[in-house]
Design a protein around this motif. Structure first.
Motif, short mmCIF file in Angstrom:
data_model
loop_
_atom_site.label_atom_id
_atom_site.label_comp_id
_atom_site.label_asym_id
_atom_site.label_seq_id
_atom_site.Cartn_x
_atom_site.Cartn_y
_atom_site.Cartn_z
N SER A 12 25.36 -82.31 54.18
CA SER A 12 24.66 -81.58 53.11
C SER A 12 24.14 -82.57 52.05
CB SER A 12 25.59 -80.56 52.46
OG SER A 12 26.60 -81.23 51.71
N SER A 13 23.68 -83.75 52.49
CA SER A 13 23.36 -84.77 51.49
C SER A 13 22.03 -84.55 50.77
CB SER A 13 23.34 -86.16 52.14
OG SER A 13 22.31 -86.22 53.10
N CYS A 14 21.12 -83.79 51.41
CA CYS A 14 19.81 -83.60 50.77
C CYS A 14 19.38 -82.13 50.89
CB CYS A 14 18.80 -84.56 51.38
SG CYS A 14 17.26 -84.63 50.47
N ASP A 15 18.39 -81.84 51.71
CA ASP A 15 17.88 -80.46 51.75
C ASP A 15 18.08 -79.79 53.10
OD1 ASP A 15 16.02 -82.08 52.98
OD2 ASP A 15 14.28 -81.08 52.13
N GLU A 16 19.03 -80.27 53.89
CA GLU A 16 19.40 -79.58 55.12
C GLU A 16 20.89 -79.27 55.08
OE1 GLU A 16 16.92 -82.14 56.27
OE2 GLU A 16 15.51 -80.50 56.67
N THR A 17 21.23 -77.99 55.32
CA THR A 17 22.64 -77.66 55.48
C THR A 17 22.90 -77.67 56.97
OG1 THR A 17 22.25 -76.04 53.72
CG2 THR A 17 24.43 -76.03 54.76
N ALA A 18 23.79 -78.55 57.43
CA ALA A 18 23.97 -78.70 58.87
C ALA A 18 25.44 -78.77 59.24
CB ALA A 18 23.25 -79.96 59.35
N ALA A 19 25.75 -78.23 60.43
CA ALA A 19 27.10 -78.33 60.98
C ALA A 19 26.97 -78.52 62.48
CB ALA A 19 27.91 -77.08 60.66
N ALA A 20 27.94 -79.19 63.07
CA ALA A 20 27.88 -79.46 64.51
C ALA A 20 29.27 -79.66 65.06
CB ALA A 20 27.06 -80.73 64.77
N VAL A 21 29.40 -79.40 66.35
CA VAL A 21 30.64 -79.75 67.05
C VAL A 21 30.26 -80.79 68.10
CG1 VAL A 21 32.53 -78.93 68.52
CG2 VAL A 21 31.65 -77.47 66.67
N VAL A 22 30.99 -81.90 68.11
CA VAL A 22 30.71 -82.94 69.11
C VAL A 22 32.00 -83.37 69.81
CG1 VAL A 22 28.76 -83.91 67.78
CG2 VAL A 22 31.05 -84.86 67.47
N ASP A 23 31.84 -83.82 71.05
CA ASP A 23 32.91 -84.55 71.74
C ASP A 23 32.43 -85.99 71.79
OD1 ASP A 23 34.40 -82.27 72.22
OD2 ASP A 23 33.50 -81.91 74.19
N GLY A 24 32.85 -86.81 70.86
CA GLY A 24 32.31 -88.17 70.78
C GLY A 24 30.81 -88.10 70.55
N ASN A 25 30.05 -88.75 71.43
CA ASN A 25 28.58 -88.76 71.27
C ASN A 25 27.91 -87.58 71.97
OD1 ASN A 25 28.87 -91.10 69.86
ND2 ASN A 25 28.18 -92.47 71.50
N ARG A 26 28.73 -86.70 72.58
CA ARG A 26 28.14 -85.54 73.26
C ARG A 26 28.10 -84.33 72.32
NH1 ARG A 26 26.62 -84.10 78.19
NH2 ARG A 26 27.43 -85.98 79.19
N VAL A 27 26.92 -83.78 72.14
CA VAL A 27 26.74 -82.66 71.20
C VAL A 27 27.05 -81.35 71.90
CG1 VAL A 27 25.11 -81.52 69.65
CG2 VAL A 27 24.88 -83.97 70.10
N ARG A 28 27.99 -80.59 71.35
CA ARG A 28 28.28 -79.25 71.90
C ARG A 28 27.50 -78.19 71.15
NH1 ARG A 28 33.15 -78.55 74.85
NH2 ARG A 28 33.34 -76.51 73.87
N ALA A 122 20.96 -92.21 67.65
CA ALA A 122 20.33 -92.80 68.84
C ALA A 122 21.25 -92.74 70.05
CB ALA A 122 19.94 -94.25 68.55
N CYS A 123 22.51 -92.43 69.83
CA CYS A 123 23.50 -92.43 70.94
C CYS A 123 23.82 -91.02 71.41
CB CYS A 123 24.80 -93.07 70.48
SG CYS A 123 24.60 -94.71 69.80
N LEU A 124 23.33 -90.01 70.70
CA LEU A 124 23.72 -88.63 71.00
C LEU A 124 23.18 -88.15 72.33
CD1 LEU A 124 23.10 -86.93 67.52
CD2 LEU A 124 25.31 -87.60 68.52
N GLY A 125 23.99 -87.37 73.02
CA GLY A 125 23.54 -86.76 74.27
C GLY A 125 23.85 -85.27 74.24
N ASP A 126 23.18 -84.57 75.12
CA ASP A 126 23.41 -83.12 75.25
C ASP A 126 23.00 -82.70 76.66
OD1 ASP A 126 20.62 -83.23 75.06
OD2 ASP A 126 20.63 -82.74 72.92
N ASP A 127 22.59 -81.45 76.83
CA ASP A 127 22.22 -80.99 78.18
C ASP A 127 21.00 -81.73 78.72
OD1 ASP A 127 24.26 -79.29 78.08
OD2 ASP A 127 23.08 -77.51 77.56
N GLU A 128 20.17 -82.24 77.80
CA GLU A 128 18.91 -82.86 78.24
C GLU A 128 18.94 -84.38 78.28
OE1 GLU A 128 15.69 -81.24 75.87
OE2 GLU A 128 16.78 -79.34 75.90
N ARG A 129 20.02 -84.98 77.83
CA ARG A 129 20.01 -86.44 77.64
C ARG A 129 21.45 -86.93 77.67
NH1 ARG A 129 19.81 -89.86 72.69
NH2 ARG A 129 18.09 -91.30 72.95
N GLU A 130 21.70 -87.97 78.42
CA GLU A 130 23.06 -88.50 78.50
C GLU A 130 23.43 -89.24 77.21
OE1 GLU A 130 25.88 -88.46 80.60
OE2 GLU A 130 24.69 -86.69 81.12
#
Ligand code: KG4
Ligand code: ZN
Length: 346
Positions: A12-28, A122-130
């Motif tokens: 929440s450092s600027c003008d985006e309120t964001a939350a995420a769950v990750v397993d290491g670099n993998r975004v859930r 630059a290291c994040l992965g998800d369903d579309e990217r390792e």
């Protein structure tokens, strides 16, 4: 403890309120609620309004991130939050919410440097990217508040090669867009118009381009746009506007790429990551890809969804810190650099 740390992260450092769950670099899951509409009519972020809107959104955004990841608080190894740099009131909302959650579910809480978060984008992965591990590289960090070249040896080992002496690249885009009456944020709209224009139409300065260092300066470019408008008036047609935008973009991209490729060559690291909101810029991505091909270095730019502020990058940085054995701590700060001693690992 999961094999790879599972982290709920808040940004929440600027003008985006964001939350995420990750397993290491993998975004859930990665939920980003932008406040662009709130600030657009003021031509920039109004700090007090940002804090208020973070306060209104944060609980829902965190709940959505947990629901999308199908994850309960019990399944988490840790909670992470951006501790700085950023707007103090905005940061405070995320930090206090994260403190409350961590206390309630008895999980460790880690504060993450916003720019270290961008490094992990630059290291994040998800369903579309390792996902990928953090390899040694030169990072070009380009956002609304920062323009820096950093040699990244490994987690916590960052050497600042050079930074802007005045405006950040994103800030230059936002200010030029304001002068041209294009609204906020300026980056995406100038980027879009630039595609239709001639980058050689208007001669604009390339600040510090010929200096043999890794510093930048964009305030002269902003002034040159202002002088151009004073002399010629606002561009009278869409074509003239597109030409000015293309010329502006060429001036920014030219210096960014020139200095970044020089930094890669001198560092011997053979790898460039471009991160931060401005990494979404089509002109920058194309010019950097051409330079990578010519010079033979590896170029990584995150997918667009992870260029701007998000919490997944904060979670990934926190997971790496947990794996490196860092003790939980949060220290709210508004200005510290990535090479600050606090970022070093124990
Ligand atoms: O990383 P970010 O989301 O927030 C900060 O940490 O500052 O970066 C926001 C900045 C804004 O200045 C915005 O105008 C710029 O990134 N930006 C762009 C583009 N998309 C966003 N600048 C140039 N081209 C773009 N396509
Ligand atoms: Zn950012």
């Amino acid at each position: 403890m999961n094999a790879v740390p599972r982290v709920l992260a808040i940004e929440s450092s600027c003008d985006e309120t964001a939350a995420a769950v990750v397993d290491g670099n993998r975004v859930r899951s990665s939920v980003v609620r932008t406040q662009i509409d709130v600030h657009a009519r003021f031509g920039g972020v109004v700090p007090e309004l940002a804090s208020r809107h973070h306060l209104g959104a944060i609980a829902t955004v965190v709940d959505e991130a947990l629901a999308q990841a199908q994850c309960s608080l019990d399944a988490l190894d840790a909670i992470a939050v951006t501790e700085g740099p950023g707007l103090v009131g905005a940061l405070l909302v995320g930090v206090q919410y994260a403190r409350g959650l961590a206390l309630a579910c008895d999980r460790p809480l880690l504060g993450v440097h916003h720019m270290e978060g961008h490094l992990f984008s630059a290291c994040l992965g998800d369903d579309e990217r390792e996902p990928t591990p953090l390899a040694p590289h030169v990072a070009l960090l380009v956002s609304g508040g920062h323009t820096e070249l950093v040699a990244v040896e490994r987690l916590g080992r960052y050497t600042l090669l050079g930074a802007t002496r005045d405006d950040a690249a994103g800030e230059a885009y936002d200010k030029a867009a304001k002068l041209l009456g294009l609204g906020y944020p300026g980056g995406p709209v100038i980027d879009r118009l630039a595609r239709e224009g001639d980058p050689g139409a208007v001669a604009l300065p390339r600040g510090m381009a010929d200096r043999d260092n890794f510093e930048f300066s964009f305030s002269g470019l902003k002034t040159a746009v202002l002088v151009h408008i004073e002399q010629h008036g606002l561009p009278p047609s869409r074509a003239a506007l597109a030409d000015l935008c293309a010329s502006f973009q060429a001036a920014v991209v030219d210096v960014l790429v020139r200095k970044a490729r020089r930094a890669v060559r001198r560092s011997g690291l053979g790898r460039l990551h471009i991160v931060g909101g401005v990494a979404a810029n089509a002109g920058l991505r194309a010019a950097a890809a051409a330079a990578a091909q010519q010079d033979g270095f590896v170029l990584v730019v995150p997918p667009l969804r992870y260029c701007g502020d998000n919490a997944a990058m904060i979670g990934a940085a926190a997971a790496a810190r947990i794996e490196a054995g860092c003790a939980p701590s949060v220290e709210l700060h508004t200005t510290s650099g990535l090479d600050d001693a606090r970022q070093q690992l124990p």
